[in-house]
Scaffold this motif. Sequence first.
Motif, PDB file in Angstrom:
ATOM      1  N   PHE A  27      39.570  57.075  36.530  1.00 53.81           N
ATOM      2  CA  PHE A  27      38.328  56.584  35.958  1.00 53.81           C
ATOM      3  C   PHE A  27      38.590  55.238  35.315  1.00 53.81           C
ATOM      4  N   SER A  28      37.715  54.303  35.569  1.00 55.95           N
ATOM      5  CA  SER A  28      37.805  52.998  34.923  1.00 55.95           C
ATOM      6  C   SER A  28      36.761  52.952  33.814  1.00 55.95           C
ATOM      7  N   PRO A  29      37.210  52.743  32.577  1.00 58.29           N
ATOM      8  CA  PRO A  29      36.266  52.709  31.449  1.00 58.29           C
ATOM      9  C   PRO A  29      35.231  51.599  31.619  1.00 58.29           C
TER      10      PRO A  29
ATOM     11  N   LEU B 199      38.885  36.064  33.408  1.00 54.13           N
ATOM     12  CA  LEU B 199      39.203  37.230  34.235  1.00 54.13           C
ATOM     13  C   LEU B 199      38.406  38.434  33.757  1.00 54.13           C
ATOM     14  N   PHE B 200      37.975  39.277  34.706  1.00 54.76           N
ATOM     15  CA  PHE B 200      37.290  40.516  34.344  1.00 54.76           C
ATOM     16  C   PHE B 200      37.628  41.598  35.364  1.00 54.76           C
ATOM     17  N   ASP B 201      37.520  42.843  34.924  1.00 50.63           N
ATOM     18  CA  ASP B 201      37.814  44.002  35.764  1.00 50.63           C
ATOM     19  C   ASP B 201      36.707  44.185  36.800  1.00 50.63           C
ATOM     20  N   LEU B 202      37.094  44.432  38.039  1.00 49.67           N
ATOM     21  CA  LEU B 202      36.110  44.671  39.087  1.00 49.67           C
ATOM     22  C   LEU B 202      35.475  46.052  38.938  1.00 49.67           C
ATOM     23  N   PHE B 203      36.289  47.077  38.730  1.00 51.22           N
ATOM     24  CA  PHE B 203      35.778  48.439  38.573  1.00 51.22           C
ATOM     25  C   PHE B 203      35.550  48.708  37.089  1.00 51.22           C
ATOM     26  N   ARG B 204      34.312  49.055  36.756  1.00 52.05           N
ATOM     27  CA  ARG B 204      33.976  49.401  35.372  1.00 52.05           C
ATOM     28  C   ARG B 204      33.069  50.618  35.388  1.00 52.05           C
ATOM     29  N   GLY B 205      33.430  51.618  34.590  1.00 45.76           N
ATOM     30  CA  GLY B 205      32.594  52.805  34.484  1.00 45.76           C
ATOM     31  C   GLY B 205      32.469  53.576  35.781  1.00 45.76           C
ATOM     32  N   ARG B 206      33.557  53.609  36.550  1.00 44.95           N
ATOM     33  CA  ARG B 206      33.506  54.274  37.856  1.00 44.95           C
ATOM     34  C   ARG B 206      34.629  55.282  38.031  1.00 44.95           C
ATOM     35  N   LEU B 207      34.338  56.277  38.816  1.00 44.05           N
ATOM     36  CA  LEU B 207      35.359  57.170  39.325  1.00 44.05           C
ATOM     37  C   LEU B 207      36.051  56.399  40.438  1.00 44.05           C
TER      38      LEU B 207
ATOM     39  N   GLN C  27      34.432  48.849  30.413  1.00 44.36           N
ATOM     40  CA  GLN C  27      34.876  47.677  29.657  1.00 44.36           C
ATOM     41  C   GLN C  27      35.070  46.539  30.641  1.00 44.36           C
ATOM     42  N   TRP C  28      34.803  45.339  30.207  1.00 49.33           N
ATOM     43  CA  TRP C  28      34.943  44.191  31.095  1.00 49.33           C
ATOM     44  C   TRP C  28      36.387  43.771  31.287  1.00 49.33           C
ATOM     45  N   THR C  29      37.251  44.034  30.306  1.00 53.97           N
ATOM     46  CA  THR C  29      38.622  43.521  30.394  1.00 53.97           C
ATOM     47  C   THR C  29      39.688  44.563  30.049  1.00 53.97           C
ATOM     48  N   GLY C  30      39.377  45.841  30.129  1.00 49.18           N
ATOM     49  CA  GLY C  30      40.356  46.876  29.796  1.00 49.18           C
ATOM     50  C   GLY C  30      41.601  46.804  30.665  1.00 49.18           C
ATOM     51  N   LEU C  31      41.422  46.777  31.976  1.00 47.27           N
ATOM     52  CA  LEU C  31      42.558  46.696  32.888  1.00 47.27           C
ATOM     53  C   LEU C  31      43.244  45.347  32.778  1.00 47.27           C
ATOM     54  N   THR C  32      42.459  44.302  32.724  1.00 45.12           N
ATOM     55  CA  THR C  32      43.010  42.951  32.625  1.00 45.12           C
ATOM     56  C   THR C  32      43.922  42.824  31.400  1.00 45.12           C
ATOM     57  N   GLU C  33      43.457  43.312  30.267  1.00 43.16           N
ATOM     58  CA  GLU C  33      44.263  43.246  29.036  1.00 43.16           C
ATOM     59  C   GLU C  33      45.520  44.098  29.153  1.00 43.16           C
ATOM     60  N   ARG C  34      45.401  45.273  29.728  1.00 46.01           N
ATOM     61  CA  ARG C  34      46.568  46.155  29.891  1.00 46.01           C
ATOM     62  C   ARG C  34      47.605  45.505  30.800  1.00 46.01           C
ATOM     63  N   LEU C  35      47.167  44.969  31.926  1.00 46.44           N
ATOM     64  CA  LEU C  35      48.105  44.322  32.844  1.00 46.44           C
ATOM     65  C   LEU C  35      48.782  43.124  32.186  1.00 46.44           C
ATOM     66  N   ALA C  36      48.015  42.337  31.448  1.00 44.13           N
ATOM     67  CA  ALA C  36      48.593  41.178  30.755  1.00 44.13           C
ATOM     68  C   ALA C  36      49.621  41.626  29.722  1.00 44.13           C
ATOM     69  N   SER C  37      49.374  42.753  29.063  1.00 42.76           N
ATOM     70  CA  SER C  37      50.290  43.231  28.014  1.00 42.76           C
ATOM     71  C   SER C  37      51.651  43.661  28.563  1.00 42.76           C
ATOM     72  N   VAL C  38      51.709  43.960  29.866  1.00 42.92           N
ATOM     73  CA  VAL C  38      52.992  44.342  30.473  1.00 42.92           C
ATOM     74  C   VAL C  38      53.535  43.225  31.358  1.00 42.92           C
ATOM     75  N   GLY C  39      52.973  42.021  31.198  1.00 41.51           N
ATOM     76  CA  GLY C  39      53.532  40.851  31.848  1.00 41.51           C
ATOM     77  C   GLY C  39      53.041  40.520  33.244  1.00 41.51           C
ATOM     78  N   VAL C  40      51.945  41.135  33.678  1.00 43.04           N
ATOM     79  CA  VAL C  40      51.410  40.828  35.007  1.00 43.04           C
ATOM     80  C   VAL C  40      50.669  39.489  34.935  1.00 43.04           C
ATOM     81  N   SER C  41      50.973  38.602  35.847  1.00 39.92           N
ATOM     82  CA  SER C  41      50.367  37.271  35.842  1.00 39.92           C
ATOM     83  C   SER C  41      48.913  37.339  36.302  1.00 39.92           C
ATOM     84  N   PRO C  42      48.092  36.388  35.849  1.00 36.56           N
ATOM     85  CA  PRO C  42      46.704  36.339  36.338  1.00 36.56           C
ATOM     86  C   PRO C  42      46.629  36.223  37.855  1.00 36.56           C
TER      87      PRO C  42
END
Length: 83
Positions: free
Chosen positions: A23-25, A59-67, A27-42
Amino acid sequence: RVRAYVESRGLKVETIEEFGLGFSPLQWTGLTERLASVGVSPELMLASGLVRRSPRGELFDLFRGRLTFPVRVESKKIAGFGG
């Protein structure tokens, strides 16, 4: 709430785990922020297809509020996602 929904559709916990459903929450940047926090480049985020760039350059997450469903190739590697 999401787990209750998929279980109401007849999916068992074992099936959810076996197929890697997620499930993707909403949020517009939940995944983006998580990936950045572990060093994934834009650039790598964008190449994954899970993140997009807005007209303002943010940058923004493509999947939001989806299974989400991983799409696997024969080798069992994840080739993409559906939602």
